[in-house]
Design a protein around this motif. Sequence first.
Motif, PDB file in Angstrom:
ATOM      1  N   ARG A  38     -42.824  11.061   4.221  1.00 32.31           N
ATOM      2  CA  ARG A  38     -43.013  11.278   2.786  1.00 32.31           C
ATOM      3  C   ARG A  38     -41.804  11.975   2.195  1.00 32.31           C
ATOM      4  N   ARG A  39     -41.645  11.785   0.896  1.00 31.85           N
ATOM      5  CA  ARG A  39     -40.572  12.462   0.164  1.00 31.85           C
ATOM      6  C   ARG A  39     -41.181  13.070  -1.084  1.00 31.85           C
ATOM      7  N   LYS A  43     -37.068  16.833  -2.913  1.00 36.38           N
ATOM      8  CA  LYS A  43     -36.918  17.240  -1.512  1.00 36.38           C
ATOM      9  C   LYS A  43     -36.487  16.053  -0.656  1.00 36.38           C
ATOM     10  N   GLY A  44     -36.149  16.339   0.582  1.00 35.62           N
ATOM     11  CA  GLY A  44     -35.725  15.297   1.499  1.00 35.62           C
ATOM     12  C   GLY A  44     -36.885  14.598   2.166  1.00 35.62           C
ATOM     13  N   LEU A  45     -36.564  13.583   2.940  1.00 33.30           N
ATOM     14  CA  LEU A  45     -37.569  12.829   3.668  1.00 33.30           C
ATOM     15  C   LEU A  45     -38.188  13.711   4.752  1.00 33.30           C
ATOM     16  N   GLU A  46     -39.511  13.635   4.887  1.00 31.31           N
ATOM     17  CA  GLU A  46     -40.228  14.497   5.834  1.00 31.31           C
ATOM     18  C   GLU A  46     -41.141  13.652   6.710  1.00 31.31           C
ATOM     19  N   ALA A  92     -46.119  13.253  -3.268  1.00 31.61           N
ATOM     20  CA  ALA A  92     -44.910  12.657  -2.677  1.00 31.61           C
ATOM     21  C   ALA A  92     -45.037  11.145  -2.696  1.00 31.61           C
ATOM     22  N   TYR A 105     -34.506   9.196   9.629  1.00 33.02           N
ATOM     23  CA  TYR A 105     -33.698   8.357   8.745  1.00 33.02           C
ATOM     24  C   TYR A 105     -33.308   7.042   9.423  1.00 33.02           C
TER      25      TYR A 105
END
Length: 119
Positions: A38-39, A43-46, A92, A105
């Motif tokens: 989720r993003r 914020k960054g990708l989690e 998100a 990533y």
Amino acid sequence: EMQLVESGGDQVQPGGSLRLSCVTSGFDFSRSSMSWLRRAPGKGLEWVSSMNKNGGTTAYEKSVQGRFIISRDNAKDTLYLQLNNLKTDDTAIYYCAKDWIGNIYDMFRGQGTQVTVSS
């Protein structure tokens, strides 16, 4: 061509529930571990959760443990994520991703589905 298509996102109130689905094609789903990422806004990708190919092993990010449930139907090439007791911090874009590896990533993912938790 490999495809992952997420659906099920919506706007819900805190404490609500949603079920996300991810229909896959173009690869052998039954032989692939799968994940949800989720993003959140700004914020960054989690990483959120992962499941191995037969569903026997799962893992969850600490903040969703006990509230989210990952599952799969190998006969339908579909991955699911049940989101319960949603919190505003869960807002998100949720992505379905192929594989379960350290660098999120590097995972192939779909276009995502928006989940908004707001009163």
